[in-house]
Motif scaffolding. Structure first.
Motif, mmCIF file in Angstrom:
data_model
loop_
_atom_site.group_PDB
_atom_site.id
_atom_site.type_symbol
_atom_site.label_atom_id
_atom_site.label_comp_id
_atom_site.label_asym_id
_atom_site.label_seq_id
_atom_site.Cartn_x
_atom_site.Cartn_y
_atom_site.Cartn_z
ATOM 1 N N ALA A 31 35.194 36.525 39.428
ATOM 2 C CA ALA A 31 35.657 38.247 39.035
ATOM 3 C C ALA A 31 37.106 38.207 39.179
ATOM 4 O O ALA A 31 38.016 38.937 39.119
ATOM 5 N N GLY A 32 38.066 37.050 39.776
ATOM 6 C CA GLY A 32 39.134 36.610 40.738
ATOM 7 C C GLY A 32 39.516 36.558 39.191
ATOM 8 O O GLY A 32 40.969 36.624 38.685
ATOM 9 N N LEU A 33 39.450 35.688 38.330
ATOM 10 C CA LEU A 33 40.261 35.303 37.016
ATOM 11 C C LEU A 33 40.000 36.414 36.123
ATOM 12 O O LEU A 33 40.842 37.027 35.432
ATOM 13 N N ASP A 38 43.453 41.024 33.703
ATOM 14 C CA ASP A 38 44.031 41.832 33.672
ATOM 15 C C ASP A 38 45.746 42.528 33.912
ATOM 16 O O ASP A 38 45.569 43.561 33.137
ATOM 17 N N GLN A 39 45.724 42.086 35.043
ATOM 18 C CA GLN A 39 47.225 42.154 35.503
ATOM 19 C C GLN A 39 48.381 41.734 34.943
ATOM 20 O O GLN A 39 49.180 42.347 34.601
ATOM 21 N N THR A 46 49.996 36.770 28.537
ATOM 22 C CA THR A 46 49.209 35.590 28.338
ATOM 23 C C THR A 46 48.070 35.270 29.269
ATOM 24 O O THR A 46 48.329 35.166 30.158
ATOM 25 N N PRO A 47 47.211 36.085 28.838
ATOM 26 C CA PRO A 47 45.654 35.577 30.267
ATOM 27 C C PRO A 47 45.517 34.016 30.268
ATOM 28 O O PRO A 47 45.886 33.619 29.380
#
Length: 227
Positions: A31-33, A38-39, A46-47
């Motif tokens: 969930a944190g990833l 998203d941020q 870049t993700p």
């Protein structure tokens, strides 16, 4: 096979919480990833990969922040219940038993038996260390978790400041900042409330079969008894 089943049954409480812990920490990572990426996308960045996230300061500070508050709760509860009591609560000793208690009650020295731990049968520093080992270990884990949170938090905080083109701050400046104490105190207050609720509600409420509750038929004023 029989021995394995017996071992699992005798250690089922620890194993259940270990599994729940692993599921929770894994779920937090996933969930944190997604939240982190998203941020990143919202800021035009870049993700990152799963491995990069779970080794990042952002993930480390969230984990350490929760650990230090939990171990602070346990440390305070262990130490305060030596001297402080709550009449009617199974989480408390009886009022007359407040304090470190006698050697006889603690089964140490000449009052130990053949099943007593070896260090409970000796005198001197080893007996003192063993007599206080639970509080010492809980307190040490709290301090180490707090240090880990402060270091990881500083790194994560400085990363955000650099994105905003602001100068990074030192460790000393971070641990005295509103950012650090806001993160810490919002966890501490919830832990203190949880302990208060357990101590107070267990005076009047029951859970049949639980060692954290008094027997269903026990008087509300009964103290230090477990179901």
């Amino acid at each position: 096979m029989v021995e394995t089943v017996r071992w699992l049954r005798e250690n089922s409480l620890s194993m259940a919480f270990l599994v729940l812990f692993l599921l929770s920490v894994g779920g937090q990572a996933v969930a944190g990833l997604h939240d982190y990426n998203d941020q990143q996308l919202a800021q035009g960045l870049t993700p990152i990969s799963f491995l990069a996230y779970v080794t990042s300061s952002s993930y480390a500070v969230d984990v350490a922040e929760n650990w230090q508050s939990e171990y602070l709760q346990f440390f305070l509860f262990i130490m305060l219940t030596v001297w402080l009591v709550q009449k009617g609560s199974p989480e408390s000793k009886e009022p007359h038993a407040a304090g470190a208690e006698t050697d006889e009650r603690q089964q140490i020295g000449p009052y130990s038996d053949e099943d007593s731990p070896k260090w409970a049968r000796v005198k001197g520093p080893r007996l003192w260390l063993f007599s206080n080992s639970l509080g010492l270990v809980m307190g040490t884990i709290f301090v180490l978790s707090w240090l880990a949170q402060s270091v990881a938090g500083q790194a994560a905080y400085n990363s955000e400041r650099l994105i905003d083109l602001r100068d990074p701050v030192s460790w000393g400046s971070y641990v005295t900042s509103a950012e650090f104490w806001n993160r810490s105190l919002q966890n501490w207050q919830s832990e203190m409330l949880a302990v208060l609720s357990m101590v107070a509600l267990s005076i009047y409420l029951r859970q049949r079969g639980s060692p954290e509750s008094k027997p269903v038929g026990a008087a509300h004023t009964s103290t230090g008894v477990e179901g």
